[in-house]
Design a protein around this motif. Structure first.
Motif, PDB file in Angstrom:
ATOM      1  N   UNK A 218       0.729  -1.129   0.054  1.00 21.23           N
ATOM      2  CA  UNK A 218      -0.036  -0.122   0.210  1.00 21.23           C
ATOM      3  C   UNK A 218       1.013   1.248   0.018  1.00 21.23           C
ATOM      4  N   UNK A 219       1.881   1.276   0.911  1.00 21.52           N
ATOM      5  CA  UNK A 219       2.682   2.293   0.941  1.00 21.52           C
ATOM      6  C   UNK A 219       3.239   2.920  -0.473  1.00 21.52           C
ATOM      7  N   UNK A 220       3.726   1.686  -1.282  1.00 19.34           N
ATOM      8  CA  UNK A 220       4.390   2.074  -2.490  1.00 19.34           C
ATOM      9  C   UNK A 220       3.499   2.674  -3.540  1.00 19.34           C
ATOM     10  N   UNK A 221       2.060   2.426  -3.382  1.00 21.64           N
ATOM     11  CA  UNK A 221       1.074   2.971  -4.219  1.00 21.64           C
ATOM     12  C   UNK A 221       0.977   4.408  -3.773  1.00 21.64           C
ATOM     13  N   UNK A 222       0.804   4.650  -2.638  1.00 19.91           N
ATOM     14  CA  UNK A 222       0.825   5.845  -2.089  1.00 19.91           C
ATOM     15  C   UNK A 222       1.990   6.967  -2.276  1.00 19.91           C
ATOM     16  N   UNK A 223       3.302   6.252  -2.187  1.00 22.02           N
ATOM     17  CA  UNK A 223       4.122   7.152  -2.681  1.00 22.02           C
ATOM     18  C   UNK A 223       4.099   7.665  -3.994  1.00 22.02           C
ATOM     19  N   UNK A 224       3.203   7.669  -4.762  1.00 18.65           N
ATOM     20  CA  UNK A 224       2.971   8.126  -6.200  1.00 18.65           C
ATOM     21  C   UNK A 224       1.889   9.345  -6.162  1.00 18.65           C
ATOM     22  N   UNK A 225       1.353   9.673  -4.754  1.00 16.73           N
ATOM     23  CA  UNK A 225       0.137  10.505  -4.563  1.00 16.73           C
ATOM     24  C   UNK A 225       0.736  12.113  -5.382  1.00 16.73           C
ATOM     25  N   UNK A 226       1.928  12.465  -5.022  1.00 16.91           N
ATOM     26  CA  UNK A 226       2.311  13.798  -5.486  1.00 16.91           C
ATOM     27  C   UNK A 226       2.345  13.649  -7.024  1.00 16.91           C
ATOM     28  N   UNK A 227       2.784  12.604  -7.752  1.00 20.72           N
ATOM     29  CA  UNK A 227       2.927  12.363  -9.158  1.00 20.72           C
ATOM     30  C   UNK A 227       1.428  12.409  -9.790  1.00 20.72           C
ATOM     31  N   UNK A 228       0.530  11.782  -9.005  1.00 24.95           N
ATOM     32  CA  UNK A 228      -0.955  11.832  -9.492  1.00 24.95           C
ATOM     33  C   UNK A 228      -1.414  13.276  -9.881  1.00 24.95           C
ATOM     34  N   UNK A 229      -1.088  14.212  -8.912  1.00 21.09           N
ATOM     35  CA  UNK A 229      -1.538  15.488  -9.178  1.00 21.09           C
ATOM     36  C   UNK A 229      -0.677  16.398 -10.086  1.00 21.09           C
ATOM     37  N   UNK A 230       0.541  16.334  -9.791  1.00 22.37           N
ATOM     38  CA  UNK A 230       1.726  17.073 -10.329  1.00 22.37           C
ATOM     39  C   UNK A 230       2.475  16.140 -11.295  1.00 22.37           C
ATOM     40  N   UNK A 231       1.898  15.854 -12.810  1.00 21.30           N
ATOM     41  CA  UNK A 231       2.652  15.030 -13.646  1.00 21.30           C
ATOM     42  C   UNK A 231       1.567  13.823 -14.109  1.00 21.30           C
ATOM     43  N   UNK A 232       0.967  13.591 -13.667  1.00 20.27           N
ATOM     44  CA  UNK A 232      -0.323  12.617 -14.425  1.00 20.27           C
ATOM     45  C   UNK A 232      -1.683  13.309 -14.811  1.00 20.27           C
ATOM     46  N   UNK A 233      -2.119  14.310 -13.997  1.00 20.49           N
ATOM     47  CA  UNK A 233      -3.264  14.995 -14.451  1.00 20.49           C
ATOM     48  C   UNK A 233      -3.196  15.534 -15.649  1.00 20.49           C
ATOM     49  N   UNK A 248      -3.211  28.919  -2.299  1.00 23.01           N
ATOM     50  CA  UNK A 248      -3.412  28.308  -1.080  1.00 23.01           C
ATOM     51  C   UNK A 248      -2.315  27.533  -0.499  1.00 23.01           C
ATOM     52  N   UNK A 249      -1.287  27.149  -1.485  1.00 22.68           N
ATOM     53  CA  UNK A 249      -0.127  26.376  -1.163  1.00 22.68           C
ATOM     54  C   UNK A 249      -0.228  24.891  -1.073  1.00 22.68           C
ATOM     55  N   UNK A 250       0.285  24.160  -0.214  1.00 22.27           N
ATOM     56  CA  UNK A 250       0.655  22.698  -0.297  1.00 22.27           C
ATOM     57  C   UNK A 250      -0.641  21.984  -0.079  1.00 22.27           C
ATOM     58  N   UNK A 251      -1.383  22.338   0.932  1.00 25.28           N
ATOM     59  CA  UNK A 251      -2.740  21.680   1.354  1.00 25.28           C
ATOM     60  C   UNK A 251      -3.365  21.183   0.157  1.00 25.28           C
ATOM     61  N   UNK A 252      -3.755  21.842  -0.765  1.00 18.23           N
ATOM     62  CA  UNK A 252      -4.405  21.606  -1.776  1.00 18.23           C
ATOM     63  C   UNK A 252      -3.930  20.526  -2.799  1.00 18.23           C
ATOM     64  N   UNK A 253      -2.827  20.068  -2.622  1.00 19.73           N
ATOM     65  CA  UNK A 253      -2.213  18.999  -3.362  1.00 19.73           C
ATOM     66  C   UNK A 253      -2.824  17.648  -2.570  1.00 19.73           C
ATOM     67  N   UNK A 254      -2.963  17.867  -1.221  1.00 13.15           N
ATOM     68  CA  UNK A 254      -3.651  16.643  -0.458  1.00 13.15           C
ATOM     69  C   UNK A 254      -5.090  16.577  -0.811  1.00 13.15           C
ATOM     70  N   UNK A 255      -5.552  17.657  -0.992  1.00 14.76           N
ATOM     71  CA  UNK A 255      -7.099  17.545  -1.152  1.00 14.76           C
ATOM     72  C   UNK A 255      -7.368  16.920  -2.440  1.00 14.76           C
ATOM     73  N   UNK A 256      -6.678  17.340  -3.350  1.00 17.98           N
ATOM     74  CA  UNK A 256      -6.912  16.663  -4.891  1.00 17.98           C
ATOM     75  C   UNK A 256      -6.492  15.355  -4.898  1.00 17.98           C
ATOM     76  N   UNK A 257      -5.497  14.967  -4.468  1.00 15.26           N
ATOM     77  CA  UNK A 257      -4.911  13.687  -4.489  1.00 15.26           C
ATOM     78  C   UNK A 257      -6.073  12.592  -3.647  1.00 15.26           C
ATOM     79  N   UNK A 258      -6.742  13.292  -2.710  1.00 13.10           N
ATOM     80  CA  UNK A 258      -7.755  12.542  -2.005  1.00 13.10           C
ATOM     81  C   UNK A 258      -8.977  12.180  -2.837  1.00 13.10           C
ATOM     82  N   UNK A 259      -9.498  13.386  -3.562  1.00 13.74           N
ATOM     83  CA  UNK A 259     -10.323  13.299  -4.409  1.00 13.74           C
ATOM     84  C   UNK A 259     -10.161  12.163  -5.608  1.00 13.74           C
TER      85      UNK A 259
END
Length: 580
Positions: A218-233, A248-259
């Protein structure tokens, strides 16, 4: 946007510059059309945040470029931050030559490539040249895999390479205390992955459950979370995210990745096929990446942001506190640079793991629920009634000094239930002989047989039980009541961070009732988990008889028969696999 940025809504008249030098307009689609407003007329930060979220400048490429330029200029930076002139001096006549993408990128991008998005083919070479120049000016950067994508994005809105270099440099040189735009060390990056795992576990449990069921790591899957937003979108979605990120800064990356994770789970649920089977993590990672790259066919940029901002209770302070706690956990384990990390599931080796209550697979399922900073730990049996006897005193003597612990119970009917308990049982002594509750909101209860279900702190599932604190920080004001703002019910931490994240300590919440924060209690004649109107678990002093029912703290149904007899009870601790 953080309070340190300088009046982002004041835009002076700007020179007519070509902000499409590097853009392949044939790839831009509707974004190639210059419609909508031509200037930003805003006097209020709250209003400006709403304009960013609603895409006020999304239909005018030049206006978006001007907004980005002004926002980046207003970032508080180090006294000496390289600018466009530095780039021109360093590169000299090289800027007039055709750039080459054959120039290798620095090691700190960890193999990340420059995404083309809507750039001209030769613009990738420009990005390579800029990134290598950045590497020379920022020798302290040791890990920054998002830099190629950020550079590519900013090139779409830059007049030349030098301006893009300056914009990237200012983002890297941001020195506002407590603020971050780009991770620049492996410690920051890895703790961010752990933090995302915590947030996914908490704010999109069904999707997290899907990942646990299908991926071996699972951790390996979640290691991609930033790339999902900055790279894959897709570019159309990423620039809308960038609009808000710049404000608004860094927090939006978490929100979008969870979405994105929520949409992925919905996509998998809708796809007809066989039941989920566990597979190699790389296949799950590729499947998520393919879904995100093709998300434009099912989710619009506005829908993505709407989903991201509909997550209740998630706040900047929660993210910051989790990030700091996870960083501290990694530092204590000596993990500050990239290294091969053991798969968390491998810690539960079926050949060595032995429990009389749960199998290795069942323990692995429980492990997927615990906070990420314990992911590098393996289970350590502290107490079992089959060896240590049915004595509450012996229970305490074997469990004191360990934090957190996992309680497992098998009843004489064959049901299995338990609790994750965040705090050392020795805390019970603070109440003297009086039964008093302690613990934090990271506690949870669960049933494992005949059904598997977890019940978290009721405040996590029902944020309305906590009221907003007064004197919110300026940085988190600004969202309308119609949208979920990031207004915090969490003040700044009152004490240095301990082993457990303090953001789930009840003292950080204005709770409508103390009954909602009764996590765990114990004295000479019983141990209790969950309080209020009933107890989630009550075990007597002989560790023989118990009761379970709906309690206010976890809002859980009975975890087994309401009155039960204990067949076996085990307590597990968390052994640090990195300890020497």
């Amino acid at each position: 946007m953080s309070s340190g940025f300088v009046k982002p809504f004041e835009f002076p008249t700007m020179a007519e510059e070509d902000y499409g030098t590097f853009v392949d307009w044939n790839q831009m689609g509707d974004l190639a059309k210059s419609g909508g407003p031509t200037k930003v007329d805003c006097k209020d930060l709250r209003e400006f945040k709403q304009m960013a979220r609603q895409g006020y400048w999304a239909k005018n490429h030049k206006l978006r470029a001007q907004v980005y330029q002004q926002l980046i200029k207003s970032i508080p930076c180090r006294t000496v931050t390289p600018d466009a002139e530095v780039y021109r001096d360093l590169m000299g006549s090289a800027t007039t030559k055709k750039p080459s993408s054959n120039i290798s990128l620095p090691e700190f991008v960890d193999g990340a490539c420059v995404p083309l998005y809507c750039l001209k083919a030769d613009a990738v070479g420009s990005a390579h040249r800029i990134i290598n120049c950045v590497a020379g000016q920022f020798p302290d950067i040791s890990y920054c895999p998002s830099l190629p994508a950020i550079t590519s994005l900013l090139l779409h809105f830059s007049a030349d390479e030098a301006q893009c270099f300056e914009h990237v440099s200012r983002m890297l040189a941001c020195n506002e205390p407590g603020k971050r735009l780009l991770d620049q060390t492996f410690l920051a990056y890895e703790s961010g992955c752990m933090t995302f795992g915590d947030l996914a576990n908490k704010y999109c449990a069904p999707a997290h459950k899907l990942i646990v069921a299908t991926a071996q790591d699972v951790l390996k899957v979640y290691s991609d979370w930033q790339r999902w937003v900055i790279g894959d979108l897709p570019f159309s979605h990423m620039v809308r995210v960038l609009d808000v990120f710049m404000v608004e800064g860094y927090k939006i990356l978490y929100r979008v990745a969870i979405a994105l994770l929520k949409f992925y789970r919905k996509h998998k649920a809708a796809a007809a096929g066989p039941a989920n089977q566990q597979q190699d993590s790389s296949k799950v990672r590729s499947d998520i990446q393919a879904f995100i790259k093709g998300i434009a066919s099912v989710v619009t940029p506005d829908k993505l942001l709407e989903k991201a901002f509909s997550i209740r209770l998630l706040s900047r302070k929660e993210i910051t506190l989790l990030q700091l706690t996870n960083e501290k956990s990694l530092q204590q384990k000596g993990i500050t640079v990239k290294q091969k990390r053991n798969n968390v599931q491998l810690a539960l080796n079926p050949e060595t793991f032995s429990s009389e209550i749960v199998s290795a697979k069942e323990m692995r399922d429980i492990w997927s629920w615990i906070p990420e900073r314990f992911a590098l730990c393996q289970p350590q049996l502290l107490f079992t009634t089959s060896t240590h006897g049915c004595s509450l005193n012996r229970f305490y003597s074997h469990c004191e000094g360990y934090e957190p612990t996992l309680l497992l119970i098998r009843t004489t009917d064959g049901d299995v239930c338990g609790a994750f308990l965040s705090t050392d049982w020795e805390e019970r002594k603070r109440g003297g002989n009086k039964l008093s509750f302690f613990g934090t909101g990271e506690c949870f209860v669960f049933m494992l047989k005949p059904e598997m279900e977890r019940y978290e702190w009721v405040v996590i599932r029902h944020p309305e039980l906590a009221s907003a604190v007064k004197n919110q920080s300026h940085e988190d004001t600004g969202a309308s009541e119609g949208q979920n703002s990031d207004s915090n019910i969490l003040p700044q931490p009152e004490k240095p961070l301990g082993e457990l994240s303090p953001f789930l300590s009840a003292r950080h919440f204005n709770l409508n009732s103390k009954n909602t924060s009764m996590f765990m209690a114990g004295n000479f004649d019983s141990i209790i988990v969950g309080g209020g109107e009933g107890n989630a678990l009550y075990i007597d002093s002989e560790l023989n008889h118990g009761r379970t029912g709906r309690c206010t703290t976890f809002d859980n149904p009975p975890l087994c028969a309401e009155s039960f007899q204990v067949s076996l009870l085990e307590v597990w601790g968390f052994q640090d696999t990195m300890a020497t």
